[in-house]
Design an enzyme around this catalytic site. Sequence first.
Site, PDB file in Angstrom:
ATOM      1  N   ASP A   7       0.833  -1.211   0.000  1.00 17.91           N
ATOM      2  CA  ASP A   7       0.000   0.000   0.000  1.00 17.91           C
ATOM      3  C   ASP A   7       0.869   1.263   0.000  1.00 17.91           C
ATOM      4  OD1 ASP A   7      -2.314   1.449   0.008  1.00 17.91           O
ATOM      5  OD2 ASP A   7      -2.733   1.196   2.137  1.00 17.91           O
ATOM      6  N   HIS A  67       2.668   3.514  -8.888  1.00 16.17           N
ATOM      7  CA  HIS A  67       2.612   2.086  -9.177  1.00 16.17           C
ATOM      8  C   HIS A  67       3.852   1.662  -9.977  1.00 16.17           C
ATOM      9  CE1 HIS A  67      -1.363   2.040  -7.562  1.00 16.17           C
ATOM     10  NE2 HIS A  67      -1.898   2.731  -8.532  1.00 16.17           N
ATOM     11  N   LEU A  88      11.359 -20.651  -5.087  1.00 17.25           N
ATOM     12  CA  LEU A  88      10.372 -19.722  -4.507  1.00 17.25           C
ATOM     13  C   LEU A  88       9.041 -19.774  -5.258  1.00 17.25           C
ATOM     14  CD1 LEU A  88       9.806 -17.193  -2.606  1.00 17.25           C
ATOM     15  CD2 LEU A  88      10.459 -15.807  -4.591  1.00 17.25           C
TER      16      LEU A  88
HETATM   17  C1  FPP Z   1      -1.964   0.144  -3.278  1.00 18.99           C
HETATM   18  O1  FPP Z   1      -1.489   1.465  -3.274  1.00 18.99           O
HETATM   19  C2  FPP Z   1      -1.395  -0.591  -4.382  1.00 18.99           C
HETATM   20  C3  FPP Z   1      -2.119  -1.170  -5.376  1.00 18.99           C
HETATM   21  C4  FPP Z   1      -3.586  -1.117  -5.442  1.00 18.99           C
HETATM   22  C5  FPP Z   1      -1.480  -1.881  -6.479  1.00 18.99           C
HETATM   23  C6  FPP Z   1      -0.155  -2.512  -6.212  1.00 18.99           C
HETATM   24  C7  FPP Z   1       0.533  -2.646  -7.496  1.00 18.99           C
HETATM   25  C8  FPP Z   1       1.860  -2.579  -7.715  1.00 18.99           C
HETATM   26  C9  FPP Z   1       2.843  -2.464  -6.636  1.00 18.99           C
HETATM   27  C10 FPP Z   1       2.417  -2.590  -9.096  1.00 18.99           C
HETATM   28  C11 FPP Z   1       1.961  -3.679  -9.987  1.00 18.99           C
HETATM   29  C12 FPP Z   1       2.200  -4.999  -9.414  1.00 18.99           C
HETATM   30  C13 FPP Z   1       2.943  -5.983  -9.968  1.00 18.99           C
HETATM   31  C14 FPP Z   1       3.051  -7.275  -9.278  1.00 18.99           C
HETATM   32  C15 FPP Z   1       3.670  -5.809 -11.223  1.00 18.99           C
HETATM   33  P1  FPP Z   1      -2.546   2.648  -3.366  1.00 18.99           P
HETATM   34  O2  FPP Z   1      -2.641   3.071  -4.794  1.00 18.99           O
HETATM   35  O3  FPP Z   1      -3.828   2.226  -2.746  1.00 18.99           O
HETATM   36  O4  FPP Z   1      -1.838   3.732  -2.524  1.00 18.99           O
HETATM   37  P2  FPP Z   1      -2.539   4.894  -1.670  1.00 18.99           P
HETATM   38  O5  FPP Z   1      -3.169   4.222  -0.494  1.00 18.99           O
HETATM   39  O6  FPP Z   1      -1.389   5.755  -1.300  1.00 18.99           O
HETATM   40  O7  FPP Z   1      -3.528   5.584  -2.569  1.00 18.99           O
END
Ligand code: FPP
Length: 248
Positions: free
Chosen positions: A21, A38, A132
């Site tokens: 997150d 992201h 893994l």
């Molecule tokens: C939450 O941060 C994160 C996500 C909803 C997506 C996670 C995705 C990635 C790390 C990249 C793609 C993944 C892979 C495996 C290639 P948020 O956007 O909710 O953050 P915020 O709470 O600050 O808004």
Amino acid sequence: MQFPPELDPEKIPAHVAIIMDGNGRWAQQRGLPRPMGHKVGVESVQAVVRAARQLNLQVLTLYAFSTENWQRPPLEVKALMGLLKSFLLSELETMVANNVSLRCLGQKERFPAEVRETLDKVIAATAGNDGLILNLALNYGSRVEIIDAVRVVAGKCATGELVAQDISEEIFAAHLYTGGMPDPDLLIRTGGESRLSNFLLWQASYSEIYFVDTLWPDFREEGLVEAIRVYQGRQRRFGKTGDQVQQS
Ligand code: FPP
């Protein structure tokens, strides 16, 4: 990476699960569009997968896209799909070379065809690997996972393959997307929030939970090592008393 001296190699968790997150806030703090968070978050994914291999974890589960994330602005969903596809394509060779086996936890049918096909390709290419296990939780929701398992188990009861009285925790767990894998020993959530957000609700019953303020794009190898260091300092009691655990 040299084995970190602050860690006990005998007490490395078998399974670490992570709620990644804070990407959006990371970008917003820098005046950048959310998808940039992201994009940099993918670099953290790469670093953490590499560290997980080097630390000899058996399973790493990353919450990459929840059943609820479809509600995000279409451009952000599109960017996440693009990042997922490019991550899978760019990491395929590395995963094969490093004996990593990719699995998908979640209903991938809802993903655009090109993402689904890429996922299927990588899953098939790495299926024989016994190093893994990298679980990507995609279109994942723990309640849907439990309902899916209930449907299969109920179907088996209807055909007589299973008898309701015989359903045990082990039998039920074998029907979850994580069937056959150990439960997470350590569940990490970055980004400062303290909740599970519909992630591995059954499997995390006895997980050690580690909430950290670091935003996911800043959580790299050092972040994982620190989380495991904290985990190693905790006493896991599984319902017993501290004295009982010390004696065993
Ligand atoms: C939450 O941060 C994160 C996500 C909803 C997506 C996670 C995705 C990635 C790390 C990249 C793609 C993944 C892979 C495996 C290639 P948020 O956007 O909710 O953050 P915020 O709470 O600050 O808004």
